[in-house]
Scaffold this motif. Structure first.
Motif, PDB file in Angstrom:
ATOM      1  N   ARG A  50      15.703 -26.565  -3.514  1.00 42.68           N
ATOM      2  CA  ARG A  50      16.976 -26.411  -2.817  1.00 42.68           C
ATOM      3  C   ARG A  50      18.115 -26.543  -3.817  1.00 42.68           C
ATOM      4  NH1 ARG A  50      15.333 -30.806   1.896  1.00 42.68           N
ATOM      5  NH2 ARG A  50      13.427 -29.723   2.595  1.00 42.68           N
ATOM      6  N   VAL A  51      18.924 -25.496  -3.920  1.00 38.71           N
ATOM      7  CA  VAL A  51      20.000 -25.444  -4.905  1.00 38.71           C
ATOM      8  C   VAL A  51      21.320 -25.210  -4.181  1.00 38.71           C
ATOM      9  CG1 VAL A  51      20.865 -24.280  -6.974  1.00 38.71           C
ATOM     10  CG2 VAL A  51      18.395 -24.462  -6.594  1.00 38.71           C
ATOM     11  N   GLU A  52      22.362 -25.924  -4.630  1.00 34.10           N
ATOM     12  CA  GLU A  52      23.688 -25.715  -4.067  1.00 34.10           C
ATOM     13  C   GLU A  52      24.724 -25.795  -5.181  1.00 34.10           C
ATOM     14  OE1 GLU A  52      24.748 -30.305  -2.703  1.00 34.10           O
ATOM     15  OE2 GLU A  52      24.216 -28.812  -1.201  1.00 34.10           O
ATOM     16  N   GLU A 118      -6.028 -35.760  -2.440  1.00 31.00           N
ATOM     17  CA  GLU A 118      -4.588 -35.897  -2.606  1.00 31.00           C
ATOM     18  C   GLU A 118      -3.824 -34.830  -1.831  1.00 31.00           C
ATOM     19  OE1 GLU A 118      -3.841 -35.921  -6.801  1.00 31.00           O
ATOM     20  OE2 GLU A 118      -4.509 -37.994  -7.012  1.00 31.00           O
ATOM     21  N   SER A 119      -2.701 -35.227  -1.295  1.00 28.55           N
ATOM     22  CA  SER A 119      -1.755 -34.311  -0.675  1.00 28.55           C
ATOM     23  C   SER A 119      -0.362 -34.790  -1.026  1.00 28.55           C
ATOM     24  CB  SER A 119      -1.961 -34.262   0.840  1.00 28.55           C
ATOM     25  OG  SER A 119      -1.018 -33.389   1.441  1.00 28.55           O
ATOM     26  N   ILE A 120       0.219 -34.137  -2.016  1.00 30.45           N
ATOM     27  CA  ILE A 120       1.534 -34.532  -2.528  1.00 30.45           C
ATOM     28  C   ILE A 120       2.442 -33.313  -2.537  1.00 30.45           C
ATOM     29  CG2 ILE A 120       2.805 -35.545  -4.454  1.00 30.45           C
ATOM     30  CD1 ILE A 120       0.163 -36.829  -5.346  1.00 30.45           C
ATOM     31  N   ASN A 121       3.603 -33.495  -1.980  1.00 30.79           N
ATOM     32  CA  ASN A 121       4.599 -32.444  -1.906  1.00 30.79           C
ATOM     33  C   ASN A 121       5.845 -32.908  -2.651  1.00 30.79           C
ATOM     34  OD1 ASN A 121       7.077 -31.207  -0.323  1.00 30.79           O
ATOM     35  ND2 ASN A 121       5.338 -29.885   0.138  1.00 30.79           N
ATOM     36  N   VAL A 122       6.491 -32.008  -3.373  1.00 24.79           N
ATOM     37  CA  VAL A 122       7.702 -32.348  -4.122  1.00 24.79           C
ATOM     38  C   VAL A 122       8.865 -31.485  -3.635  1.00 24.79           C
ATOM     39  CG1 VAL A 122       8.830 -32.278  -6.375  1.00 24.79           C
ATOM     40  CG2 VAL A 122       6.484 -33.129  -6.183  1.00 24.79           C
ATOM     41  N   VAL A 123       9.959 -32.117  -3.296  1.00 26.38           N
ATOM     42  CA  VAL A 123      11.193 -31.398  -2.951  1.00 26.38           C
ATOM     43  C   VAL A 123      12.174 -31.564  -4.101  1.00 26.38           C
ATOM     44  CG1 VAL A 123      13.138 -31.236  -1.374  1.00 26.38           C
ATOM     45  CG2 VAL A 123      10.851 -31.707  -0.475  1.00 26.38           C
ATOM     46  N   ILE A 124      12.576 -30.438  -4.684  1.00 27.82           N
ATOM     47  CA  ILE A 124      13.521 -30.454  -5.805  1.00 27.82           C
ATOM     48  C   ILE A 124      14.889 -30.021  -5.291  1.00 27.82           C
ATOM     49  CG2 ILE A 124      14.091 -29.493  -8.064  1.00 27.82           C
ATOM     50  CD1 ILE A 124      11.133 -29.022  -8.534  1.00 27.82           C
ATOM     51  N   ARG A 125      15.877 -30.909  -5.433  1.00 28.50           N
ATOM     52  CA  ARG A 125      17.249 -30.617  -5.025  1.00 28.50           C
ATOM     53  C   ARG A 125      18.138 -30.568  -6.261  1.00 28.50           C
ATOM     54  NH1 ARG A 125      18.866 -35.219  -1.552  1.00 28.50           N
ATOM     55  NH2 ARG A 125      17.117 -36.309  -2.510  1.00 28.50           N
ATOM     56  N   VAL A 126      18.981 -29.547  -6.331  1.00 31.11           N
ATOM     57  CA  VAL A 126      19.748 -29.284  -7.546  1.00 31.11           C
ATOM     58  C   VAL A 126      21.188 -28.946  -7.190  1.00 31.11           C
ATOM     59  CG1 VAL A 126      19.833 -27.927  -9.677  1.00 31.11           C
ATOM     60  CG2 VAL A 126      17.632 -28.338  -8.561  1.00 31.11           C
ATOM     61  N   ARG A 127      22.118 -29.484  -7.973  1.00 34.45           N
ATOM     62  CA  ARG A 127      23.530 -29.112  -7.880  1.00 34.45           C
ATOM     63  C   ARG A 127      23.920 -28.407  -9.170  1.00 34.45           C
ATOM     64  NH1 ARG A 127      26.888 -31.669  -4.287  1.00 34.45           N
ATOM     65  NH2 ARG A 127      28.484 -32.044  -5.845  1.00 34.45           N
ATOM     66  N   VAL A 128      24.485 -27.192  -9.006  1.00 36.20           N
ATOM     67  CA  VAL A 128      24.754 -26.313 -10.143  1.00 36.20           C
ATOM     68  C   VAL A 128      26.242 -26.015 -10.231  1.00 36.20           C
ATOM     69  CG1 VAL A 128      24.290 -24.042 -11.133  1.00 36.20           C
ATOM     70  CG2 VAL A 128      22.459 -25.280  -9.964  1.00 36.20           C
ATOM     71  N   ALA A 136      14.653 -20.103  -9.686  1.00 37.18           N
ATOM     72  CA  ALA A 136      13.912 -21.069  -8.888  1.00 37.18           C
ATOM     73  C   ALA A 136      12.567 -20.475  -8.514  1.00 37.18           C
ATOM     74  CB  ALA A 136      14.696 -21.442  -7.632  1.00 37.18           C
ATOM     75  N   HIS A 137      11.488 -21.239  -8.787  1.00 39.52           N
ATOM     76  CA  HIS A 137      10.131 -20.742  -8.567  1.00 39.52           C
ATOM     77  C   HIS A 137       9.301 -21.814  -7.879  1.00 39.52           C
ATOM     78  CE1 HIS A 137       5.964 -19.647  -9.473  1.00 39.52           C
ATOM     79  NE2 HIS A 137       6.388 -18.428  -9.703  1.00 39.52           N
ATOM     80  N   SER A 138       8.593 -21.438  -6.823  1.00 34.42           N
ATOM     81  CA  SER A 138       7.618 -22.319  -6.193  1.00 34.42           C
ATOM     82  C   SER A 138       6.387 -21.499  -5.852  1.00 34.42           C
ATOM     83  CB  SER A 138       8.177 -22.979  -4.932  1.00 34.42           C
ATOM     84  OG  SER A 138       7.242 -23.902  -4.389  1.00 34.42           O
ATOM     85  N   THR A 139       5.255 -22.171  -5.670  1.00 32.18           N
ATOM     86  CA  THR A 139       4.055 -21.488  -5.211  1.00 32.18           C
ATOM     87  C   THR A 139       3.903 -21.663  -3.708  1.00 32.18           C
ATOM     88  OG1 THR A 139       2.987 -21.866  -7.347  1.00 32.18           O
ATOM     89  CG2 THR A 139       1.562 -21.258  -5.510  1.00 32.18           C
ATOM     90  N   ASN A 140       3.942 -22.904  -3.250  1.00 35.75           N
ATOM     91  CA  ASN A 140       3.845 -23.198  -1.822  1.00 35.75           C
ATOM     92  C   ASN A 140       5.085 -23.972  -1.395  1.00 35.75           C
ATOM     93  OD1 ASN A 140       1.039 -22.201  -1.470  1.00 35.75           O
ATOM     94  ND2 ASN A 140       0.555 -23.892  -2.858  1.00 35.75           N
ATOM     95  N   GLY A 141       6.108 -23.247  -0.986  1.00 37.69           N
ATOM     96  CA  GLY A 141       7.339 -23.904  -0.595  1.00 37.69           C
ATOM     97  C   GLY A 141       8.453 -22.909  -0.383  1.00 37.69           C
ATOM     98  N   ASN A 142       9.482 -23.340   0.337  1.00 34.25           N
ATOM     99  CA  ASN A 142      10.659 -22.514   0.572  1.00 34.25           C
ATOM    100  C   ASN A 142      11.645 -22.662  -0.585  1.00 34.25           C
ATOM    101  OD1 ASN A 142       9.708 -21.822   3.203  1.00 34.25           O
ATOM    102  ND2 ASN A 142      10.512 -23.780   3.970  1.00 34.25           N
ATOM    103  N   ILE A 143      12.470 -21.642  -0.753  1.00 29.76           N
ATOM    104  CA  ILE A 143      13.552 -21.704  -1.729  1.00 29.76           C
ATOM    105  C   ILE A 143      14.865 -21.433  -1.001  1.00 29.76           C
ATOM    106  CG2 ILE A 143      14.586 -20.653  -3.772  1.00 29.76           C
ATOM    107  CD1 ILE A 143      11.810 -20.082  -4.799  1.00 29.76           C
ATOM    108  N   SER A 144      15.828 -22.332  -1.202  1.00 33.11           N
ATOM    109  CA  SER A 144      17.151 -22.198  -0.602  1.00 33.11           C
ATOM    110  C   SER A 144      18.198 -22.360  -1.697  1.00 33.11           C
ATOM    111  CB  SER A 144      17.348 -23.264   0.484  1.00 33.11           C
ATOM    112  OG  SER A 144      18.671 -23.246   0.970  1.00 33.11           O
ATOM    113  N   ILE A 145      19.065 -21.370  -1.830  1.00 34.12           N
ATOM    114  CA  ILE A 145      20.126 -21.399  -2.839  1.00 34.12           C
ATOM    115  C   ILE A 145      21.426 -21.026  -2.145  1.00 34.12           C
ATOM    116  CG2 ILE A 145      20.952 -20.444  -5.021  1.00 34.12           C
ATOM    117  CD1 ILE A 145      18.042 -19.830  -5.739  1.00 34.12           C
ATOM    118  N   GLU A 146      22.377 -21.959  -2.128  1.00 33.37           N
ATOM    119  CA  GLU A 146      23.578 -21.788  -1.317  1.00 33.37           C
ATOM    120  C   GLU A 146      24.852 -21.900  -2.155  1.00 33.37           C
ATOM    121  OE1 GLU A 146      23.689 -21.014   1.843  1.00 33.37           O
ATOM    122  OE2 GLU A 146      21.540 -21.156   2.257  1.00 33.37           O
ATOM    123  N   GLY A 147      25.704 -20.866  -2.075  1.00 28.48           N
ATOM    124  CA  GLY A 147      27.063 -20.950  -2.575  1.00 28.48           C
ATOM    125  C   GLY A 147      27.255 -20.896  -4.072  1.00 28.48           C
TER     126      GLY A 147
END
Length: 266
Positions: A50-52, A118-128, A136-147
């Protein structure tokens, strides 16, 4: 031997991404400068990116949170590196056999271990900050880039992609999921592509957009809010032509889903 100041400054800049970070075992944090017109490159394997727009000055801020259903959170580590071209790479790494390279996370992680233990999920949040480009690249996950205000490249395999920019080149794709992109002011001739295999693709464009557009689907409908001067043979699931005065190539494509080109704000 006296070392020139410029060499010392360069060495400090290269080293900075490796030291401006903390990790308490659950949450990884990094903050550091990324030059205008260079990329922050984000690589995740299981989880959202998730990038904003934001950050302080020229600093990009990254917070990566491990979300553990079962297993050891230490299985996932994080690495930051600076490429020779000035791009900064941030990788989430599953297991000791993976490493962070200039082109992302490389290596293998045992699928049996993942499935059974194991079941581990990582959420990466970024301010740019303004002017910094995003990959932004993921294999199993959503990508959100705003503004954001500069170039965006967003790619996942299993997940949705949602991108909104005020300016800059945009490319977005997934395999299993939908793509939604809202474009800002754009100049230049570089092509843009928005695609999926299983899902819909919707692009919201400004009224003044000039482009050569290609809207294609195999199993779905094609919709455009814009008057397009059609070139070639018309088909129910394919639309190719000129928008406005023409210009850069914009491809909107799905295999199993609808494709739409809509007016921004509609």
């Amino acid at each position: 031997m006296r070392v020139p100041f410029t060499s010392l400054a360069l060495a400090a800049l290269i080293a900075s991404p490796l030291v401006a970070q903390t990790d308490d075992g659950r949450t990884f944090r990094w903050s550091g400068p990324v030059a205008v017109d260079r990329f922050i490159r984000l690589y995740n394997m299981n989880g959202d990116v998730r990038v904003e727009r934001g950050g302080s000055g020229t600093a990009v801020e990254v917070i990566a949170e491990r979300r553990v259903e079962r297993g050891d959170p230490k299985t996932v580590s994080f690495a930051v590196r600076m490429r020779n071209d000035g791009d900064v790479v941030v990788c989430a790494l599953w297991g000791s056999d993976m490493q962070c390279t200039d082109d992302g996370a490389r290596g293998t992680y045992s699928s049996g271990r993942w499935r059974n233990n194991e079941s581990i999920n990582v959420v990466i949040r970024v301010r740019v900050p303004d002017g910094v480009k995003t990959l932004a690249h993921s294999t199993n996950g959503n990508i959100s880039i705003e503004g954001v205000t500069a170039e965006v490249n967003a790619l996942t395999t299993n997940g949705n992609v949602n991108v909104s920019t005020s300016s800059g080149l945009v490319n977005a794709s997934t395999t299993n999921g939908s793509v939604t992109a809202t474009l800002g002011a754009n100049s230049g001739a570089d092509p843009m592509r928005f695609s999926t295999t299983n899902g819909s693709v919707t692009v919201f464009a400004p009224l003044e957009l000039n482009a050569n557009v290609e809207l294609d689907t195999t199993n779905g409908d094609v919709v455009s809010d814009f008057p397009i001067t059609v070139s070639g043979r018309m088909r129910s699931n394919q639309l190719r032509g000129t928008l406005g005065a023409g210009g850069r190539r914009i491809v909107v494509q799905s295999t199993n889903g609808d494709v739409s080109l809509k007016k921004r704000g509609s």
